[in-house]
Design a protein around this motif. Structure first.
Motif, mmCIF file in Angstrom:
data_model
loop_
_atom_site.group_PDB
_atom_site.id
_atom_site.type_symbol
_atom_site.label_atom_id
_atom_site.label_comp_id
_atom_site.label_asym_id
_atom_site.label_seq_id
_atom_site.Cartn_x
_atom_site.Cartn_y
_atom_site.Cartn_z
ATOM 1 N N MET A 98 0.863 -1.172 0.000
ATOM 2 C CA MET A 98 0.000 0.000 0.000
ATOM 3 C C MET A 98 0.901 1.224 0.000
ATOM 4 S SD MET A 98 -2.801 1.173 2.872
ATOM 5 C CE MET A 98 -4.153 0.183 2.294
ATOM 6 N N ASP A 99 0.672 2.091 -0.953
ATOM 7 C CA ASP A 99 1.469 3.306 -1.039
ATOM 8 C C ASP A 99 0.767 4.433 -0.271
ATOM 9 O OD1 ASP A 99 -0.670 3.996 -2.679
ATOM 10 O OD2 ASP A 99 0.513 4.073 -4.511
ATOM 11 N N GLU A 100 1.359 5.604 -0.304
ATOM 12 C CA GLU A 100 0.800 6.737 0.435
ATOM 13 C C GLU A 100 -0.607 7.082 -0.048
ATOM 14 O OE1 GLU A 100 1.852 11.376 1.408
ATOM 15 O OE2 GLU A 100 3.508 9.967 1.087
ATOM 16 N N LEU B 24 -2.981 4.733 1.644
ATOM 17 C CA LEU B 24 -3.162 5.125 3.045
ATOM 18 C C LEU B 24 -4.037 6.364 3.155
ATOM 19 C CD1 LEU B 24 0.422 4.503 4.464
ATOM 20 C CD2 LEU B 24 -1.676 3.332 5.163
ATOM 21 N N THR C 178 1.474 -8.369 13.514
ATOM 22 C CA THR C 178 2.025 -7.141 12.929
ATOM 23 C C THR C 178 2.748 -6.260 13.941
ATOM 24 O OG1 THR C 178 -0.153 -6.110 13.171
ATOM 25 C CG2 THR C 178 0.408 -7.021 10.994
ATOM 26 N N GLU D 205 1.746 2.526 10.325
ATOM 27 C CA GLU D 205 1.411 2.895 8.951
ATOM 28 C C GLU D 205 0.342 3.980 8.922
ATOM 29 O OE1 GLU D 205 2.774 1.610 5.689
ATOM 30 O OE2 GLU D 205 4.236 1.658 7.313
ATOM 31 N N MET E 191 4.262 -6.650 7.045
ATOM 32 C CA MET E 191 3.862 -5.415 6.362
ATOM 33 C C MET E 191 2.659 -5.663 5.457
ATOM 34 S SD MET E 191 4.351 -2.198 6.275
ATOM 35 C CE MET E 191 5.996 -1.846 6.890
ATOM 36 N N HIS F 231 -0.972 -3.714 5.870
ATOM 37 C CA HIS F 231 -1.604 -2.997 4.760
ATOM 38 C C HIS F 231 -2.959 -3.616 4.400
ATOM 39 C CE1 HIS F 231 2.430 -1.165 3.282
ATOM 40 N NE2 HIS F 231 1.953 -0.568 4.354
ATOM 41 N N TYR F 232 -3.010 -4.926 4.398
ATOM 42 C CA TYR F 232 -4.256 -5.608 4.069
ATOM 43 C C TYR F 232 -5.363 -5.210 5.042
ATOM 44 C CZ TYR F 232 -7.495 -9.255 2.722
ATOM 45 O OH TYR F 232 -8.607 -9.921 2.286
ATOM 46 N N ASN G 95 -6.520 -1.692 4.381
ATOM 47 C CA ASN G 95 -7.182 -1.603 3.089
ATOM 48 C C ASN G 95 -8.607 -2.169 3.128
ATOM 49 O OD1 ASN G 95 -7.013 -0.800 0.335
ATOM 50 N ND2 ASN G 95 -6.813 -2.945 -0.236
#
Length: 170
Positions: free
Chosen positions: A1-3, A6, A27, A34, A146, A150-151, A154
């Protein structure tokens, strides 16, 4: 996941007036880390707990000892109990929880490396809704951690929509 990804999470949480708490095992705080990498997210966060051991899960999340005897530490049942415990013990309206095996070796019960059980709990005026799923990620220990962080971020909008629909149907 990029900025950008996010930022979409932050925008969604802001629009929905969600305040998050986490109960992170696999995590180890990456979800919170993040999220707060985006400036101005302080109002979206209540707390972040890193709860590795069963004793910490019991102490901070009020998980019944019998669950650990009946279910694997890496299970959706434990993840759901973690998410509900975090919801009950914070001022959050959404909690993210995870438990899994990042590596380098399989879990004591043979759970494969990369297996992560997630739960998202939402508090509505009409009651709480807890949803969960299990995923498997490839990579080394830190890549798995990571990817899991992110998952979980998201999927907030997806599970919020599901939870919201289930409260409307009741």
């Amino acid at each position: 996941m990029d900025e950008r990804g996010l930022n979409r999470v932050v925008e969604f949480m802001t629009e929905q007036k969600l305040v998050m708490a986490t109960a992170e095992s696999c995590t180890a705080g990456l979800i919170v880390s993040e999220l707060v990498s985006i400036p101005g997210t302080g109002q979206l966060l209540d707390s972040g707990l890193v709860v590795y051991s069963p004793e910490a899960k019991q102490r901070y999340l009020d998980i019944d000892d019998a669950l650990f005897e009946q279910y694997s530490l890496t299970s959706e049942v434990i993840a759901r109990a973690m998410a509900q415990g975090a919801l009950n013990n914070t001022h959050a309206t959404v909690t993210l929880a995870n438990t899994g095996v990042a590596g380098p070796s399989a879990g004591d019960d043979g759970t494969p490396v990369g297996t992560v059980c997630f739960a998202w709990a939402f508090r509505f005026d009409s009651g709480d809704v807890v949803l969960s799923e299990t995923c498997r990620f490839d990579g080394d220990r830190n890549e798995v951690r990571m990817a899991a962080a992110h998952y979980s971020l998201n999927r907030i909008s997806h599970y919020h929509q599901q939870a919201s629909q289930s409260t409307q149907a009741s």
